[in-house]
Design an enzyme around this catalytic site. Sequence first.
Site, short mmCIF file in Angstrom:
data_model
loop_
_atom_site.label_atom_id
_atom_site.label_comp_id
_atom_site.label_asym_id
_atom_site.label_seq_id
_atom_site.Cartn_x
_atom_site.Cartn_y
_atom_site.Cartn_z
CB ALA A 44 -0.94 0.01 1.21
NE ARG A 116 5.89 -3.36 -17.94
CZ ARG A 116 5.57 -3.26 -19.22
NH1 ARG A 116 6.31 -3.86 -20.13
NH2 ARG A 116 4.52 -2.57 -19.62
NE ARG A 122 2.27 -6.46 -17.67
CZ ARG A 122 1.94 -5.68 -18.68
NH1 ARG A 122 2.40 -5.96 -19.88
NH2 ARG A 122 1.16 -4.64 -18.52
CG ASN A 129 7.39 -8.29 -8.78
OD1 ASN A 129 8.11 -7.72 -7.96
ND2 ASN A 129 6.78 -7.66 -9.76
CG ASP A 185 -4.74 -6.03 -20.10
OD1 ASP A 185 -3.80 -5.21 -20.15
OD2 ASP A 185 -4.62 -7.19 -19.64
NE ARG A 188 -2.71 0.50 -20.27
CZ ARG A 188 -1.74 -0.12 -19.64
NH1 ARG A 188 -1.58 -1.44 -19.77
NH2 ARG A 188 -0.90 0.55 -18.87
CG HIS A 212 -2.11 -8.33 -17.05
ND1 HIS A 212 -2.86 -7.31 -17.59
CD2 HIS A 212 -1.38 -7.77 -16.04
CE1 HIS A 212 -2.60 -6.18 -16.95
NE2 HIS A 212 -1.69 -6.43 -16.00
#
Length: 349
Positions: A44, A116, A122, A129, A185, A188, A212
């Site tokens: 957060a 990124r 990714r 991650n 996605d 967009r 994704h």
Amino acid sequence: MRPSMFRSVQSAIARSSASSSSRIPCRNYSVDSGPERKVAVLGAAGGIGQPLALLMKMNPLVSKLALYDIAGTPGVAADVSHINTRSEVAGYAGEDQLGKALEGSDVVIIPAGVPRKPGMTRDDLFNINAGIVKSLCTAIAKYCPNALVNMISNPVNSTVPIAAEVFKKAGTYDEKRLFGVTTLDVVRAKTFYAGKANLNVAEVNVPVVGGHAGITILPLFSQATPKANFSDEDIKALTKRTQDGGTEVVEAKAGKGSATLSMAYAGALFADACLKGLNGVPDVVECSFVQSTVTELPFFASKVRLGKNGVEEVLELGHLSDYEKENLKALKPELEASIEKGIKFASQI
């Protein structure tokens, strides 16, 4: 925040929160409170986490908002706690406070991880991650095993399978309660389609399926509504721009960030849909990366009907154009490799 300003922000969200299914009418962002619901945001204090915390504080369906990160969250929590909305806010920092942040959560949103940078895919994010996701999901399995988990941490095509394997090992896995958030996605695709067709974006629906990342993102413009008369070249260009939307932002920020604000907005929309589903609102349909039998792949993003148990129904892909069929065939090997990469990582932990 002045009440009039607060209402205008909610109104702006409402205009853009149409369902990804063309069969479902435009659904407003929540405006009425409901049952007591706790939402935890893990990560957060980060670039996505902070605006996401703000948006979740504005959601009247949230009664308790737990903000967690390795550091910095008490300040974020103090800041958003001053906003005059329903939810009580608490900030938690450090691994020793993770359990307290998670306890009693109905929805857990995970934007934690590194963003990124220019030239970074990714997939490049994976090693860092993946470990973060594994640790957080281990805690979720222990402290709130029945929560709906909204995975934002990239690469989603791999982190969702990692989460699934962690939950399986803990004996808490429920395929209906794990979601990869692909809403950005959809956001967009709607925006680019509406701009090209000169349509009111609030009235536009475009389902986005696949995964994704890059070519695994497949917007189904043949199913978009309202219908626009685009050439094949227009559709190809819109598809490419949707697939490269993240890179467009990374390059525009010139190495100083990635898609944080739009991702927070998309994450808040999907979390709101999950809360509505939990509260029994009918016909809540969004696109999400979930365990699926829609294709031969174990995970796939498509339209999902949400309900009191999480996933109530994974909807079929419907009619695809020849171009979409070709892209679907082309994306499967890359998506399969990303899924297997996540499963392999999880098997070694």
